[in-house]
Motif scaffolding. Structure first.
Motif, PDB file in Angstrom:
ATOM      1  N   LEU A  15       0.833  -1.206   0.000  1.00  0.00           N
ATOM      2  CA  LEU A  15       0.000   0.000   0.000  1.00  0.00           C
ATOM      3  C   LEU A  15       0.869   1.258   0.000  1.00  0.00           C
ATOM      4  CD1 LEU A  15      -2.846  -0.959   2.519  1.00  0.00           C
ATOM      5  CD2 LEU A  15      -2.996  -0.845   0.027  1.00  0.00           C
ATOM      6  N   GLY A  16       2.095   1.138   0.506  1.00  0.00           N
ATOM      7  CA  GLY A  16       3.014   2.267   0.531  1.00  0.00           C
ATOM      8  C   GLY A  16       3.425   2.741  -0.851  1.00  0.00           C
ATOM      9  N   MET A  17       3.223   1.913  -1.879  1.00  0.00           N
ATOM     10  CA  MET A  17       3.526   2.362  -3.248  1.00  0.00           C
ATOM     11  C   MET A  17       2.615   3.518  -3.630  1.00  0.00           C
ATOM     12  SD  MET A  17       4.406  -0.942  -5.655  1.00  0.00           S
ATOM     13  CE  MET A  17       2.706  -1.307  -5.966  1.00  0.00           C
ATOM     14  N   ALA A  18       1.389   3.506  -3.136  1.00  0.00           N
ATOM     15  CA  ALA A  18       0.423   4.542  -3.479  1.00  0.00           C
ATOM     16  C   ALA A  18       0.750   5.855  -2.784  1.00  0.00           C
ATOM     17  CB  ALA A  18      -0.982   4.097  -3.091  1.00  0.00           C
ATOM     18  N   ASP A  19       1.221   5.749  -1.563  1.00  0.00           N
ATOM     19  CA  ASP A  19       1.527   6.917  -0.753  1.00  0.00           C
ATOM     20  C   ASP A  19       2.536   6.471   0.295  1.00  0.00           C
ATOM     21  OD1 ASP A  19       1.630   9.029   1.021  1.00  0.00           O
ATOM     22  OD2 ASP A  19      -0.518   9.051   1.443  1.00  0.00           O
ATOM     23  N   PRO A  20       3.791   6.927   0.171  1.00  0.00           N
ATOM     24  CA  PRO A  20       4.813   6.474   1.117  1.00  0.00           C
ATOM     25  C   PRO A  20       4.435   6.714   2.578  1.00  0.00           C
ATOM     26  CG  PRO A  20       5.846   7.614  -0.698  1.00  0.00           C
ATOM     27  CD  PRO A  20       4.348   7.794  -0.858  1.00  0.00           C
ATOM     28  N   GLY A  21       3.564   7.668   2.840  1.00  0.00           N
ATOM     29  CA  GLY A  21       3.133   7.943   4.204  1.00  0.00           C
ATOM     30  C   GLY A  21       1.941   7.111   4.637  1.00  0.00           C
ATOM     31  N   ALA A  22       1.394   6.321   3.695  1.00  0.00           N
ATOM     32  CA  ALA A  22       0.204   5.518   4.007  1.00  0.00           C
ATOM     33  C   ALA A  22       0.585   4.362   4.916  1.00  0.00           C
ATOM     34  CB  ALA A  22      -0.433   4.983   2.725  1.00  0.00           C
ATOM     35  N   PRO A  23      -0.260   4.078   5.896  1.00  0.00           N
ATOM     36  CA  PRO A  23       0.021   2.899   6.732  1.00  0.00           C
ATOM     37  C   PRO A  23      -0.187   1.625   5.919  1.00  0.00           C
ATOM     38  CG  PRO A  23      -2.119   3.834   7.274  1.00  0.00           C
ATOM     39  CD  PRO A  23      -1.484   4.751   6.262  1.00  0.00           C
ATOM     40  N   SER A  24       0.382   0.531   6.398  1.00  0.00           N
ATOM     41  CA  SER A  24       0.227  -0.735   5.679  1.00  0.00           C
ATOM     42  C   SER A  24      -1.126  -1.377   5.989  1.00  0.00           C
ATOM     43  CB  SER A  24       1.362  -1.692   6.024  1.00  0.00           C
ATOM     44  OG  SER A  24       1.339  -1.984   7.402  1.00  0.00           O
ATOM     45  N   ARG A  25      -1.923  -0.756   6.846  1.00  0.00           N
ATOM     46  CA  ARG A  25      -3.245  -1.280   7.193  1.00  0.00           C
ATOM     47  C   ARG A  25      -4.291  -0.245   6.784  1.00  0.00           C
ATOM     48  NH1 ARG A  25      -7.012  -1.024  11.542  1.00  0.00           N
ATOM     49  NH2 ARG A  25      -7.952  -3.045  11.981  1.00  0.00           N
ATOM     50  N   ALA A  26      -5.273  -0.681   6.017  1.00  0.00           N
ATOM     51  CA  ALA A  26      -6.352   0.209   5.591  1.00  0.00           C
ATOM     52  C   ALA A  26      -7.689  -0.465   5.873  1.00  0.00           C
ATOM     53  CB  ALA A  26      -6.216   0.538   4.111  1.00  0.00           C
ATOM     54  N   VAL A  27      -8.658   0.349   6.261  1.00  0.00           N
ATOM     55  CA  VAL A  27      -9.986  -0.144   6.599  1.00  0.00           C
ATOM     56  C   VAL A  27     -11.008   0.552   5.720  1.00  0.00           C
ATOM     57  CG1 VAL A  27     -11.705  -0.333   8.442  1.00  0.00           C
ATOM     58  CG2 VAL A  27      -9.276  -0.529   8.990  1.00  0.00           C
TER      59      VAL A  27
END
Length: 165
Positions: free
Chosen positions: A56-68
């Motif tokens: 998921l970090g490919m989309a946004d380096p600041g994005a957490p690896s967990r999404a809900v």
């Protein structure tokens, strides 16, 4: 139809969904661009969906690896695939499925190759665990955990008579 036969049929349905629908969803080619509408055939499209994936970090380096929630995850997936020229899952194996009435737990390994638009190429090896639920539309993934894996033999302890305690 007896319960054992019905369970066997449902296991086959899930196995086919993992080997075909899930794998083709995560494979991008010139003839098969990422189709997020296809994701609705595999994933639960509600706030109950949870995905844990280091990619998921490919989309946004600041994005957490967990999404809900599907509404949160959908844009991350779309942005991830903007960086990919082609590639994805080429093989799914070691599939284990455990059925519990209208729910199922699945664990499997997936390998593949990806070529990014910047020219970088990587080999993939992923361990995947999923919790599937049966809905009025059929089986859908409610929870998915993807982690980087290693091919058998790389850093794994092999079970043999001499190392069984």
């Amino acid at each position: 139809m007896n319960d054992t036969h019905q369970a066997s049929n449902q296991e086959q349905v899930l196995r086919q969904m993992i080997e075909q629908d899930y794998a083709s969803l995560w494979t991008k080619t010139a003839k098969n661009p990422l189709d997020m509408a296809q994701a609705t055939e595999v994933y639960l499209t509600t706030k109950e969906l949870v995905v844990i994936d280091p990619d998921l970090g490919m989309a946004d380096p600041g994005a957490p690896s967990r999404a809900v929630s599907y509404e949160t995850i959908f844009p991350l997936w779309s942005r991830m695939w903007e960086f990919v020229e082609e590639g994805g899952i080429t093989s799914v194996f070691n599939i284990n499925i455990h059925l519990y009435s209208e729910q199922a737990f699945a664990a499997f390994d997936a390998t593949g190759e990806m070529k990014f638009k910047n020219g970088e190429q990587v080999s993939l090896f992923r361990n995947v665990t999923q919790w599937w639920v049966y809905t009025s539309a059929g089986w859908r993934i409610r929870y998915e955990h993807v982690s980087e894996g290693k091919p058998a033999g790389e850093g794994q302890v092999k079970t043999s008579p001499e190392n069984v305690v």
